[in-house]
Motif scaffolding. Structure first.
Motif, PDB file in Angstrom:
ATOM      1  N   ALA A   1       0.840  -1.210   0.000  1.00  0.00           N
ATOM      2  CA  ALA A   1       0.000   0.000   0.000  1.00  0.00           C
ATOM      3  C   ALA A   1       0.868   1.251   0.000  1.00  0.00           C
ATOM      4  O   ALA A   1       2.041   1.212   0.386  1.00  0.00           O
ATOM      5  N   GLU A   2       0.281   2.344  -0.451  1.00  0.00           N
ATOM      6  CA  GLU A   2       0.908   3.668  -0.325  1.00  0.00           C
ATOM      7  C   GLU A   2      -0.124   4.580   0.328  1.00  0.00           C
ATOM      8  O   GLU A   2      -1.318   4.478   0.028  1.00  0.00           O
ATOM      9  N   ALA A   3       0.355   5.441   1.239  1.00  0.00           N
ATOM     10  CA  ALA A   3      -0.596   6.277   1.977  1.00  0.00           C
ATOM     11  C   ALA A   3      -0.195   7.747   1.892  1.00  0.00           C
ATOM     12  O   ALA A   3       0.978   8.070   1.673  1.00  0.00           O
ATOM     13  N   PHE A   4      -1.183   8.619   2.093  1.00  0.00           N
ATOM     14  CA  PHE A   4      -0.967  10.058   1.956  1.00  0.00           C
ATOM     15  C   PHE A   4      -1.697  10.811   3.064  1.00  0.00           C
ATOM     16  O   PHE A   4      -2.772  10.405   3.493  1.00  0.00           O
ATOM     17  N   GLU A   5      -1.077  11.908   3.502  1.00  0.00           N
ATOM     18  CA  GLU A   5      -1.689  12.782   4.510  1.00  0.00           C
ATOM     19  C   GLU A   5      -2.078  14.097   3.834  1.00  0.00           C
ATOM     20  O   GLU A   5      -1.323  14.614   3.003  1.00  0.00           O
ATOM     21  N   VAL A   6      -3.220  14.642   4.204  1.00  0.00           N
ATOM     22  CA  VAL A   6      -3.653  15.922   3.630  1.00  0.00           C
ATOM     23  C   VAL A   6      -2.905  17.055   4.330  1.00  0.00           C
ATOM     24  O   VAL A   6      -2.891  17.132   5.563  1.00  0.00           O
ATOM     25  N   CYS A   7      -2.281  17.924   3.529  1.00  0.00           N
ATOM     26  CA  CYS A   7      -1.577  19.103   4.061  1.00  0.00           C
ATOM     27  C   CYS A   7      -2.613  20.193   4.358  1.00  0.00           C
ATOM     28  O   CYS A   7      -3.565  20.375   3.596  1.00  0.00           O
ATOM     29  N   GLU A   8      -2.420  20.906   5.433  1.00  0.00           N
ATOM     30  CA  GLU A   8      -3.413  21.913   5.853  1.00  0.00           C
ATOM     31  C   GLU A   8      -3.406  23.180   4.988  1.00  0.00           C
ATOM     32  O   GLU A   8      -4.294  24.010   5.103  1.00  0.00           O
ATOM     33  N   TYR A   9      -2.383  23.331   4.140  1.00  0.00           N
ATOM     34  CA  TYR A   9      -2.236  24.600   3.407  1.00  0.00           C
ATOM     35  C   TYR A   9      -2.887  24.604   2.028  1.00  0.00           C
ATOM     36  O   TYR A   9      -2.920  25.630   1.363  1.00  0.00           O
ATOM     37  N   GLY A  10      -3.356  23.434   1.574  1.00  0.00           N
ATOM     38  CA  GLY A  10      -4.043  23.374   0.281  1.00  0.00           C
ATOM     39  C   GLY A  10      -5.544  23.275   0.487  1.00  0.00           C
ATOM     40  O   GLY A  10      -6.039  23.432   1.607  1.00  0.00           O
ATOM     41  N   ALA A  11      -6.271  22.995  -0.608  1.00  0.00           N
ATOM     42  CA  ALA A  11      -7.716  22.763  -0.498  1.00  0.00           C
ATOM     43  C   ALA A  11      -7.948  21.553   0.410  1.00  0.00           C
ATOM     44  O   ALA A  11      -7.143  20.627   0.428  1.00  0.00           O
ATOM     45  N   GLN A  12      -9.026  21.576   1.183  1.00  0.00           N
ATOM     46  CA  GLN A  12      -9.310  20.507   2.157  1.00  0.00           C
ATOM     47  C   GLN A  12     -10.444  19.629   1.643  1.00  0.00           C
ATOM     48  O   GLN A  12     -11.617  20.010   1.719  1.00  0.00           O
ATOM     49  N   PRO A  13     -10.114  18.459   1.103  1.00  0.00           N
ATOM     50  CA  PRO A  13     -11.174  17.611   0.525  1.00  0.00           C
ATOM     51  C   PRO A  13     -11.986  16.874   1.590  1.00  0.00           C
ATOM     52  O   PRO A  13     -11.442  16.450   2.618  1.00  0.00           O
ATOM     53  N   THR A  14     -13.291  16.727   1.332  1.00  0.00           N
ATOM     54  CA  THR A  14     -14.134  15.876   2.179  1.00  0.00           C
ATOM     55  C   THR A  14     -13.832  14.421   1.809  1.00  0.00           C
ATOM     56  O   THR A  14     -13.158  14.161   0.809  1.00  0.00           O
ATOM     57  N   ASP A  15     -14.368  13.467   2.555  1.00  0.00           N
ATOM     58  CA  ASP A  15     -14.151  12.052   2.226  1.00  0.00           C
ATOM     59  C   ASP A  15     -14.688  11.729   0.831  1.00  0.00           C
ATOM     60  O   ASP A  15     -14.085  10.968   0.084  1.00  0.00           O
ATOM     61  N   GLU A  16     -15.845  12.314   0.477  1.00  0.00           N
ATOM     62  CA  GLU A  16     -16.420  12.078  -0.853  1.00  0.00           C
ATOM     63  C   GLU A  16     -15.475  12.611  -1.925  1.00  0.00           C
ATOM     64  O   GLU A  16     -15.251  11.976  -2.959  1.00  0.00           O
ATOM     65  N   GLU A  17     -14.912  13.802  -1.671  1.00  0.00           N
ATOM     66  CA  GLU A  17     -13.976  14.396  -2.647  1.00  0.00           C
ATOM     67  C   GLU A  17     -12.681  13.585  -2.742  1.00  0.00           C
ATOM     68  O   GLU A  17     -12.076  13.501  -3.809  1.00  0.00           O
ATOM     69  N   LYS A  18     -12.265  12.977  -1.633  1.00  0.00           N
ATOM     70  CA  LYS A  18     -11.062  12.126  -1.680  1.00  0.00           C
ATOM     71  C   LYS A  18     -11.290  10.951  -2.632  1.00  0.00           C
ATOM     72  O   LYS A  18     -10.382  10.529  -3.338  1.00  0.00           O
ATOM     73  N   LYS A  19     -12.526  10.443  -2.675  1.00  0.00           N
ATOM     74  CA  LYS A  19     -12.842   9.339  -3.594  1.00  0.00           C
ATOM     75  C   LYS A  19     -12.793   9.813  -5.051  1.00  0.00           C
ATOM     76  O   LYS A  19     -12.479   9.033  -5.948  1.00  0.00           O
ATOM     77  N   THR A  20     -13.109  11.079  -5.272  1.00  0.00           N
ATOM     78  CA  THR A  20     -13.017  11.624  -6.627  1.00  0.00           C
ATOM     79  C   THR A  20     -11.549  11.842  -6.993  1.00  0.00           C
ATOM     80  O   THR A  20     -11.138  11.594  -8.125  1.00  0.00           O
ATOM     81  N   LEU A  21     -10.756  12.289  -6.013  1.00  0.00           N
ATOM     82  CA  LEU A  21      -9.327  12.521  -6.268  1.00  0.00           C
ATOM     83  C   LEU A  21      -8.596  11.213  -6.526  1.00  0.00           C
ATOM     84  O   LEU A  21      -7.642  11.167  -7.285  1.00  0.00           O
ATOM     85  N   PHE A  22      -9.038  10.138  -5.839  1.00  0.00           N
ATOM     86  CA  PHE A  22      -8.415   8.809  -6.006  1.00  0.00           C
ATOM     87  C   PHE A  22      -9.487   7.831  -6.508  1.00  0.00           C
ATOM     88  O   PHE A  22     -10.035   7.046  -5.733  1.00  0.00           O
ATOM     89  N   PRO A  23      -9.776   7.904  -7.824  1.00  0.00           N
ATOM     90  CA  PRO A  23     -10.915   7.126  -8.349  1.00  0.00           C
ATOM     91  C   PRO A  23     -10.698   5.620  -8.327  1.00  0.00           C
ATOM     92  O   PRO A  23     -11.621   4.869  -8.637  1.00  0.00           O
ATOM     93  N   MET A  24      -9.483   5.176  -7.941  1.00  0.00           N
ATOM     94  CA  MET A  24      -9.275   3.718  -7.822  1.00  0.00           C
ATOM     95  C   MET A  24      -9.868   3.189  -6.507  1.00  0.00           C
ATOM     96  O   MET A  24      -9.984   1.979  -6.321  1.00  0.00           O
ATOM     97  N   LEU A  25     -10.247   4.095  -5.597  1.00  0.00           N
ATOM     98  CA  LEU A  25     -10.871   3.671  -4.338  1.00  0.00           C
ATOM     99  C   LEU A  25     -12.287   3.162  -4.645  1.00  0.00           C
ATOM    100  O   LEU A  25     -12.971   3.733  -5.497  1.00  0.00           O
ATOM    101  N   PRO A  26     -12.724   2.091  -3.940  1.00  0.00           N
ATOM    102  CA  PRO A  26     -14.073   1.586  -4.201  1.00  0.00           C
ATOM    103  C   PRO A  26     -15.123   2.654  -3.905  1.00  0.00           C
ATOM    104  O   PRO A  26     -14.963   3.418  -2.958  1.00  0.00           O
ATOM    105  N   LYS A  27     -16.166   2.692  -4.746  1.00  0.00           N
ATOM    106  CA  LYS A  27     -17.228   3.709  -4.559  1.00  0.00           C
ATOM    107  C   LYS A  27     -18.163   3.296  -3.415  1.00  0.00           C
ATOM    108  O   LYS A  27     -18.426   2.145  -3.214  1.00  0.00           O
TER     109      LYS A  27
END
Ligand SMILES: [Zn+2]
Length: 295
Positions: free
Chosen positions: A269-295
């Motif tokens: 696996a590879e994991a990522f942390e959201v940085c506080e200085y950029g746009a803050q995605p919701t969990d739903e938006e994280k699924k759009t950013l990483f479309p390989m995640l199960p819907k």
């Protein structure tokens, strides 16, 4: 007449292909990963990059330094040239564009000049997602790359900064690569991606960095005698050497995104942390950013 027919046919298929490429790319997110050295993005997010590339997304790796200090017998321009060629080969194997900035390895500082270089790269790529190291790391180049990218966040959308490159319409989502450092705070896996199916391809792409995987890193790590001489054996060895156990916190994140049952079967696996200085995605938006995640 026959030639004319052939030309028309070629032109027809060419147009179809261009239209197809455009429609596939249209509306898709653009990712840029920024590391200090030509092999850093590869280790941090190579598997995720392969999955994105296979899905038709545009991914770019940037190395902020040219890697001209990372070897026990080579140095300077000759080493930078070798590492650039290795990065291009790795880029091909990952399916990404690989840029190398001409800053000296081992001497990186978070100054305005390099910050502007980083802002320019993010803007030119029209990035929606930017991934970089946290500013906590054993290597100063890694730490300062983290600072430089943090300093570029927000500024990429300010038109009066680096005005020769058009500013982005919005601040992208900035993420951090996973690391093992605990101070001042441990890495938090907000997103975790299953890369088990592409792990072998990730290793094959990393194998392109011969000067690092089989020479420099084994030398500085005092395990040079373990490196097999045979090319095929070397790649097998690399897969074992680079294998990283999934940490308990990353396993929990995998459970959140993939469900408990599936998460238990994931090997890499590879994991990522959201940085506080950029746009803050919701969990739903994280699924759009990483479309390989199960819907
Ligand atoms: Zn590095």
């Amino acid at each position: 007449m026959k030639i004319l027919y052939k030309c028309v046919t070629i032109l027809f298929f060419l147009t179809i292909n261009i239209c197809l490429a455009y429609s596939q790319d249209k509306g898709k997110l653009r990712l840029i990963m920024i590391g200090a050295h030509p092999d850093d993005c590869d280790m941090g997010a190579g598997g995720t990059a392969i999955i994105f590339a296979k899905m038709g997304y545009a991914v770019k790796f940037v190395s902020v330094t040219n890697g001209d200090a990372g070897h026990q017998t080579m140095k300077g321009a000759a080493l930078a040239k070798r590492r650039f060629a290795e990065a291009q080969e790795a880029g091909k194997r990952f399916g990404v564009v690989y840029d190398v900035l001409n800053n000296h390895d081992g001497e990186l500082l978070p100054n305005l000049d390099v910050r502007l270089q980083v802002i320019k790269k993010i803007r030119e790529w029209d990035a929606d997602v930017v991934i970089a190291p946290r500013p906590n790391d054993y290597h100063p180049d890694h730490r300062y790359t983290g600072v430089l990218v943090q300093d570029a966040a927000y500024m990429v959308a300010v038109p009066n900064v680096a005005p020769e490159t058009p500013a982005l319409k919005k601040n992208p989502v900035f993420l951090y690569f996973q690391d093992r450092f605990q101070k001042p705070s441990p890495f938090r896996p907000d997103i975790a991606i299953d890369i088990s199916d592409v792990y072998a391809q990730k290793i094959h792409a990393m194998d392109a960095h011969e000067s690092q995987m089989y020479e420099w890193l084994p030398w500085i790590g005092h395990y040079l005698e373990q490196v097999p001489a045979n090319k095929q054996e070397r790649e097998k060895w690399l897969a074992q050497k680079r294998f990283a156990e999934i940490t308990p916190s990353v396993r929990l994140s995998l459970e959140k995104w993939y469900g408990k049952e599936k998460a238990a079967t994931i090997k890499n696996a590879e994991a990522f942390e959201v940085c506080e200085y950029g746009a803050q995605p919701t969990d739903e938006e994280k699924k759009t950013l990483f479309p390989m995640l199960p819907k």
